[in-house]
Design a protein around this motif. Sequence first.
Motif, PDB file in Angstrom:
ATOM      1  N   ALA A  49       0.806  -1.221   0.000  1.00 57.94           N
ATOM      2  CA  ALA A  49       0.000   0.000   0.000  1.00 57.94           C
ATOM      3  C   ALA A  49       0.843   1.277   0.000  1.00 57.94           C
ATOM      4  O   ALA A  49       0.424   2.300  -0.551  1.00 57.94           O
ATOM      5  CB  ALA A  49      -0.934   0.007   1.201  1.00 57.94           C
ATOM      6  N   VAL A  50       2.021   1.227   0.616  1.00 54.67           N
ATOM      7  CA  VAL A  50       2.838   2.436   0.814  1.00 54.67           C
ATOM      8  C   VAL A  50       3.073   3.229  -0.469  1.00 54.67           C
ATOM      9  O   VAL A  50       2.786   4.427  -0.518  1.00 54.67           O
ATOM     10  CB  VAL A  50       4.153   2.107   1.548  1.00 54.67           C
ATOM     11  N   PRO A  51       3.606   2.646  -1.543  1.00 52.99           N
ATOM     12  CA  PRO A  51       3.868   3.471  -2.738  1.00 52.99           C
ATOM     13  C   PRO A  51       2.601   4.035  -3.378  1.00 52.99           C
ATOM     14  O   PRO A  51       2.624   5.131  -3.933  1.00 52.99           O
ATOM     15  CB  PRO A  51       4.600   2.521  -3.690  1.00 52.99           C
ATOM     16  N   ILE A  52       1.500   3.306  -3.279  1.00 51.78           N
ATOM     17  CA  ILE A  52       0.237   3.795  -3.837  1.00 51.78           C
ATOM     18  C   ILE A  52      -0.243   4.998  -3.030  1.00 51.78           C
ATOM     19  O   ILE A  52      -0.648   6.024  -3.580  1.00 51.78           O
ATOM     20  CB  ILE A  52      -0.820   2.671  -3.838  1.00 51.78           C
ATOM     21  N   LEU A  53      -0.189   4.884  -1.717  1.00 52.07           N
ATOM     22  CA  LEU A  53      -0.571   5.988  -0.836  1.00 52.07           C
ATOM     23  C   LEU A  53       0.305   7.211  -1.072  1.00 52.07           C
ATOM     24  O   LEU A  53      -0.184   8.334  -1.139  1.00 52.07           O
ATOM     25  CB  LEU A  53      -0.495   5.543   0.625  1.00 52.07           C
ATOM     26  N   GLN A  54       1.606   6.996  -1.201  1.00 53.73           N
ATOM     27  CA  GLN A  54       2.528   8.116  -1.434  1.00 53.73           C
ATOM     28  C   GLN A  54       2.217   8.820  -2.744  1.00 53.73           C
ATOM     29  O   GLN A  54       2.321  10.045  -2.832  1.00 53.73           O
ATOM     30  CB  GLN A  54       3.972   7.625  -1.417  1.00 53.73           C
ATOM     31  N   ARG A  55       1.814   8.071  -3.733  1.00 56.53           N
ATOM     32  CA  ARG A  55       1.468   8.653  -5.034  1.00 56.53           C
ATOM     33  C   ARG A  55       0.290   9.626  -4.910  1.00 56.53           C
ATOM     34  O   ARG A  55       0.150  10.550  -5.708  1.00 56.53           O
ATOM     35  CB  ARG A  55       1.142   7.513  -6.010  1.00 56.53           C
ATOM     36  N   HIS A  56      -0.541   9.435  -3.887  1.00 55.05           N
ATOM     37  CA  HIS A  56      -1.727  10.272  -3.709  1.00 55.05           C
ATOM     38  C   HIS A  56      -1.596  11.258  -2.554  1.00 55.05           C
ATOM     39  O   HIS A  56      -2.594  11.771  -2.054  1.00 55.05           O
ATOM     40  CB  HIS A  56      -2.967   9.387  -3.557  1.00 55.05           C
ATOM     41  N   GLY A  57      -0.358  11.548  -2.143  1.00 59.20           N
ATOM     42  CA  GLY A  57      -0.107  12.621  -1.187  1.00 59.20           C
ATOM     43  C   GLY A  57      -0.419  12.312   0.263  1.00 59.20           C
ATOM     44  O   GLY A  57      -0.671  13.225   1.046  1.00 59.20           O
ATOM     45  N   ILE A  58      -0.383  11.042   0.650  1.00 62.46           N
ATOM     46  CA  ILE A  58      -0.654  10.670   2.046  1.00 62.46           C
ATOM     47  C   ILE A  58       0.270  11.446   2.988  1.00 62.46           C
ATOM     48  O   ILE A  58       1.429  11.697   2.666  1.00 62.46           O
ATOM     49  CB  ILE A  58      -0.481   9.144   2.244  1.00 62.46           C
ATOM     50  N   ILE A  59      -0.254  11.851   4.127  1.00 62.02           N
ATOM     51  CA  ILE A  59       0.552  12.517   5.156  1.00 62.02           C
ATOM     52  C   ILE A  59       1.114  11.477   6.110  1.00 62.02           C
ATOM     53  O   ILE A  59       2.290  11.515   6.458  1.00 62.02           O
ATOM     54  CB  ILE A  59      -0.296  13.568   5.910  1.00 62.02           C
ATOM     55  N   SER A  60       0.265  10.524   6.538  1.00 59.67           N
ATOM     56  CA  SER A  60       0.758   9.442   7.382  1.00 59.67           C
ATOM     57  C   SER A  60      -0.134   8.218   7.225  1.00 59.67           C
ATOM     58  O   SER A  60      -1.301   8.315   6.832  1.00 59.67           O
ATOM     59  CB  SER A  60       0.830   9.866   8.853  1.00 59.67           C
ATOM     60  N   TYR A  61       0.458   7.063   7.548  1.00 58.90           N
ATOM     61  CA  TYR A  61      -0.215   5.775   7.460  1.00 58.90           C
ATOM     62  C   TYR A  61       0.304   4.955   8.621  1.00 58.90           C
ATOM     63  O   TYR A  61       1.513   4.775   8.755  1.00 58.90           O
ATOM     64  CB  TYR A  61       0.119   5.138   6.111  1.00 58.90           C
TER      65      TYR A  61
END
Length: 144
Positions: A49-61
């Motif tokens: 999930a990490v790279p997908i989330l980063q692609r969409h500007g996630i602040i934290s997970y």
Amino acid sequence: MVPKAFEAGYSHTSGFRKVVKATILVKKKEGMSDEDFIEYYNNHHAQKAVPILQRHGIISYSLTYHLGRDRRLIQDIMHNNAKLLQYDAICTFVFPDYLALAKFLYDKEGAALNSDHENFMDDSQMKMMVGDEFMLIENGEKVG
């Protein structure tokens, strides 16, 4: 530019982080050990999930676990009076706005992760709560 309807926070308020925080309650797959659940969730599913989330500007997970050890300890502390949720983990996403969250949810790779749920969780028990976060103390200091 994010359309006004997708902005985080509540208009005419202060003290909110102005983020979109999605909290997901997760129940592990029937018969899975606590150790196997942690190992799979941390090292397989979450890592995909990490790279997908980063692609969409996630602040934290983040993942918070509420397993046998945790339940026993809090019940000991609270003399068996704790009213505990019957979930095994909390998955928390913090996005800058609803548009970023929506882009993640409708990302083809992100949607494909749903089929991985059967390897470690009971998808039918998953619950979600989404909103902004009102901050009272941060980094040990009173806010505002």
